[in-house]
Design an enzyme around this catalytic site. Sequence first.
Site, PDB file in Angstrom:
ATOM      1  N   LYS A  16      30.002  36.584  38.710  1.00 54.90           N
ATOM      2  CA  LYS A  16      30.717  35.302  38.639  1.00 54.90           C
ATOM      3  C   LYS A  16      30.055  34.256  39.526  1.00 54.90           C
ATOM      4  O   LYS A  16      30.029  33.072  39.204  1.00 54.90           O
ATOM      5  CB  LYS A  16      32.186  35.477  39.093  1.00 54.90           C
ATOM      6  CG  LYS A  16      32.991  36.390  38.194  1.00 54.90           C
ATOM      7  CD  LYS A  16      34.389  36.605  38.736  1.00 54.90           C
ATOM      8  CE  LYS A  16      34.459  37.422  40.001  1.00 54.90           C
ATOM      9  NZ  LYS A  16      34.064  38.840  39.867  1.00 54.90           N
ATOM     10  N   GLY A  40      32.042  39.662  46.806  1.00 58.63           N
ATOM     11  CA  GLY A  40      30.640  39.514  47.186  1.00 58.63           C
ATOM     12  C   GLY A  40      29.939  38.714  46.110  1.00 58.63           C
ATOM     13  O   GLY A  40      29.359  39.271  45.196  1.00 58.63           O
ATOM     14  N   HIS A  41      30.059  37.405  46.179  1.00 55.59           N
ATOM     15  CA  HIS A  41      29.477  36.549  45.143  1.00 55.59           C
ATOM     16  C   HIS A  41      28.031  36.230  45.503  1.00 55.59           C
ATOM     17  O   HIS A  41      27.767  35.612  46.522  1.00 55.59           O
ATOM     18  CB  HIS A  41      30.319  35.275  44.973  1.00 55.59           C
ATOM     19  CG  HIS A  41      31.682  35.561  44.418  1.00 55.59           C
ATOM     20  ND1 HIS A  41      32.623  34.611  44.161  1.00 55.59           N
ATOM     21  CD2 HIS A  41      32.237  36.742  44.035  1.00 55.59           C
ATOM     22  CE1 HIS A  41      33.709  35.191  43.667  1.00 55.59           C
ATOM     23  NE2 HIS A  41      33.496  36.473  43.590  1.00 55.59           N
ATOM     24  N   GLN A 216      37.057  39.348  42.255  1.00 54.85           N
ATOM     25  CA  GLN A 216      37.370  40.614  41.578  1.00 54.85           C
ATOM     26  C   GLN A 216      37.516  40.362  40.065  1.00 54.85           C
ATOM     27  O   GLN A 216      37.015  39.362  39.573  1.00 54.85           O
ATOM     28  CB  GLN A 216      38.622  41.290  42.159  1.00 54.85           C
ATOM     29  CG  GLN A 216      38.448  41.785  43.603  1.00 54.85           C
ATOM     30  CD  GLN A 216      38.633  40.701  44.641  1.00 54.85           C
ATOM     31  OE1 GLN A 216      39.588  39.952  44.614  1.00 54.85           O
ATOM     32  NE2 GLN A 216      37.720  40.616  45.585  1.00 54.85           N
TER      33      GLN A 216
HETATM   34  P1  IMP Z   1      40.338  46.141  48.243  1.00 49.36           P
HETATM   35  O1  IMP Z   1      40.311  44.863  47.489  1.00 49.36           O
HETATM   36  O2  IMP Z   1      39.316  46.206  49.337  1.00 49.36           O
HETATM   37  O3  IMP Z   1      41.718  46.492  48.721  1.00 49.36           O
HETATM   38  O4  IMP Z   1      39.930  47.310  47.224  1.00 49.36           O
HETATM   39  C1  IMP Z   1      40.751  47.694  46.144  1.00 49.36           C
HETATM   40  C2  IMP Z   1      39.920  48.073  44.921  1.00 49.36           C
HETATM   41  O5  IMP Z   1      39.294  46.901  44.413  1.00 49.36           O
HETATM   42  C3  IMP Z   1      38.776  49.045  45.209  1.00 49.36           C
HETATM   43  O6  IMP Z   1      38.576  49.847  44.073  1.00 49.36           O
HETATM   44  C4  IMP Z   1      37.578  48.136  45.404  1.00 49.36           C
HETATM   45  O7  IMP Z   1      36.351  48.784  45.142  1.00 49.36           O
HETATM   46  C5  IMP Z   1      37.885  47.068  44.384  1.00 49.36           C
HETATM   47  N1  IMP Z   1      37.278  45.782  44.710  1.00 49.36           N
HETATM   48  C6  IMP Z   1      37.742  44.854  45.582  1.00 49.36           C
HETATM   49  N2  IMP Z   1      36.952  43.791  45.592  1.00 49.36           N
HETATM   50  C7  IMP Z   1      35.996  44.012  44.692  1.00 49.36           C
HETATM   51  C8  IMP Z   1      34.900  43.236  44.221  1.00 49.36           C
HETATM   52  O8  IMP Z   1      34.667  42.093  44.631  1.00 49.36           O
HETATM   53  N3  IMP Z   1      34.120  43.823  43.275  1.00 49.36           N
HETATM   54  C9  IMP Z   1      34.388  45.046  42.772  1.00 49.36           C
HETATM   55  N4  IMP Z   1      35.393  45.798  43.178  1.00 49.36           N
HETATM   56  C10 IMP Z   1      36.194  45.293  44.126  1.00 49.36           C
END
Ligand code: IMP
Length: 417
Positions: A16, A40-41, A216
């Site tokens: 994105k 992580g953009h 996300q």
């Molecule tokens: P949290 O957002 O750190 O609480 O993680 C919850 C879930 O969302 C986990 O499966 C993470 O790997 C996933 N996740 C959170 N942020 C990202 C992202 O930016 N890219 C891919 N997966 C994400």
Amino acid sequence: MPQVAVIGAQWGDEAKGKIVHFLAREAELAVRFNGGPNAGHTVQDAYGTVQLHLVPAGALQPGCAGVIAHGVVVDPQVLEEELDEIRRQGRPEPVVYLSDRASLILPHHRLVEELEGTARRIGTTRRGIGPAYQDRVARRGLRLGDLARPELVLEYLTELEADLKGRYGKAGFVPKQLADRLARFYAAWKERIVDSRAVVARALAEGQLVIFEGAQGTLLDLDLGTYPYVTSSTTTVHGIGWGVGVRLSEGARVIGVSKAYTTRVGEGPFPTEDTGEGGELLRRKGREYGATTGRPRRCGWLDLVALRYAHEVNSFTELAITKLDVLSGLDEIPVCTAYDLEGKSVEEFPKTIAELSVARPRYVRLPGWKEDIRKARCPSDLPREARSYIAFVEEVLGVPVTMAGVGPGEDELIILR
Ligand code: IMP
């Protein structure tokens, strides 16, 4: 000017950042409305490559300011490190506004995430995202606007430390030190800590081009995603109302971003995952390692059942398909058009995790192409099979694909329509 929402159509990591960065050349505001430094953009341009966790990717374009709205959870340390990295690369200083209503991520949030086992159970990014949103919902969190009252911050942290020590035997911070750090952060930022809803609403009223930068993806949405294996925020287009307090007008572009295949990080069902050679190939060629965590991503094929569901949820007006170049060299490319669920073919995305866990993909196999397509800049530069691949997605979903990414660089993008 139409507004633009850029929304992850899969489980995040759809590139994105690249799409937002491209569109922001003409924009006045780029607004992050959800998530936090779990994002992580990645932007790759003349200055180099940078991973943005909090600064909106659009804010790297001169003339486009960034807004971190109240739906975002903000870790001041991550934000400052990110800005240091941006400066180290010699980039112009981005203009970034922070919402005074945004909740803070404090050091104990990461600690709690580990101690309560959420990090392991869900496979989170370990950035303290869940615990920070938990505090917000429990109405005991600290917000950026609170930093204007340093004496109250110290009192808050002192009580919090005692509470955490009682519950976990440790707190992960020293109240006075943390209060001083937050006071320094506030002193540096106070002119930019604003009522972000009003800032965005004004820009919209003036007809400025505003880009809403989702973090996300739809399938990680707290409510509409693959719960409980989701993040803690509203990742869909509906997150704009939730996280900014404005609404998209009629005629807004809602761009769903999907890779030409699928990846997922962390735990949870993933029907088209390929744990064999195919998945390994995608990981290697697509450099599928987490931008925030460095973890190898789980890789698999394009899942049109899941993508159709993302379209249902967001009503995309168009799609951007990224990383098409990663598929070059394959003889044929599997694309999932239905799931096998207890012997029946289903095209609707299962609503329970139990069903999704046993769903098996039904693939059609589309012809691949051998050519390296990274130099392609217009539709006619693409091999016929690559165009057919895109046309197949359009036909199944009934949404036009308007952009195709053919490499990580900012110019490695084809405008299809
Ligand atoms: P949290 O957002 O750190 O609480 O993680 C919850 C879930 O969302 C986990 O499966 C993470 O790997 C996933 N996740 C959170 N942020 C990202 C992202 O930016 N890219 C891919 N997966 C994400």
